[in-house]
Design a protein around this motif. Structure first.
Motif: not given
Length: 147
Positions: A40-43, A46-50, A84-100
Motif C-alpha cells: 500500500d505504501i509503495k503504491e 509510486d515507488r519503482p516496480l523492483y 503480474t509479470p515484471h516487464p523487465e525481469d521475467k523471473r519476478s512478479f510485481i505485487l499489487s493490491l486488489t480493490e478488496e
C-alpha cells in the motif's frame, strides 16, 4: 531488573499477539497485514516496480523468501493481492493490491491504532511523544549500523 533488550522483545511479542487477536475477524495474520501495508505504501508513493517484488519486500520486512512466498500465495487466494509479470525481469512478479484489500486497509489501520492506543493507555500524551522519539532514535541508530 529486566534488561531493555528483553523488554523490547517482550513488548513487541505482546503487541503482535494483541494485533493477531484483532486481525482474526478479517482472516489475516500480522505478517499478512505487514505485506499488505508495505505494498500500500509503495503504491501510494509510486515507488519503482523492483520495490514491489517479493524479493525486495522480503528484505525490507526481514522475512525469508519462502515465508513471503507463502504469504503472497495465501493473500492471492484471499483475493487481496495479485501478481503480474515484471516487464523487465521475467523471473519476478510485481505485487499489487486488489480493490478488496484497498477497502480493508482503513479498517485494519483503525484496528491497529486501537491496539497501539490500548498499549499506551497508561502513559501521558507527553510520555507517548517521548517514547515515539526514543524509538525513532534507536531505529535511526540501528539503520545507520546496517550501512
Amino acid at each position: 531488573m529486566e534488561s531493555i533488550g528483553y523488554l523490547i522483545m517482550k513488548v513487541a511479542k505482546e503487541l503482535k499477539y494483541e494485533l493477531s487477536k484483532e486481525l482474526l475477524q478479517y482472516d489475516l495474520t500480522p505478517a499478512q497485514w505487514a505485506l499488505i501495508k508495505n505494498i500500500d505504501i509503495k503504491e501510494k508513493m509510486d515507488r519503482p516496480l523492483y520495490e514491489r517484488t517479493s524479493k525486495f519486500i522480503a528484505e525490507e520486512l526481514d522475512f525469508d523468501k519462502p515465508t513471503v512466498s507463502g504469504i503472497v500465495t495465501r493473500l492471492e487466494d484471499k483475493i487481496m493481492i495479485k501478481r503480474t509479470p515484471h516487464p523487465e525481469d521475467k523471473r519476478s512478479f510485481i505485487l499489487s493490491l486488489t480493490e478488496e484489500a484497498k477497502k480493508l486497509i482503513p479498517v485494519i489501520e483503525i484496528l491497529s491504532e486501537k491496539v497501539t492506543q490500548m498499549s499506551l493507555s497508561n502513559l501521558s500524551q507527553e510520555q507517548c511523544e517521548q517514547f515515539r522519539d526514543f524509538l525513532s532514535i534507536v531505529d535511526s541508530t540501528l539503520n545507520t549500523l546496517k550501512q
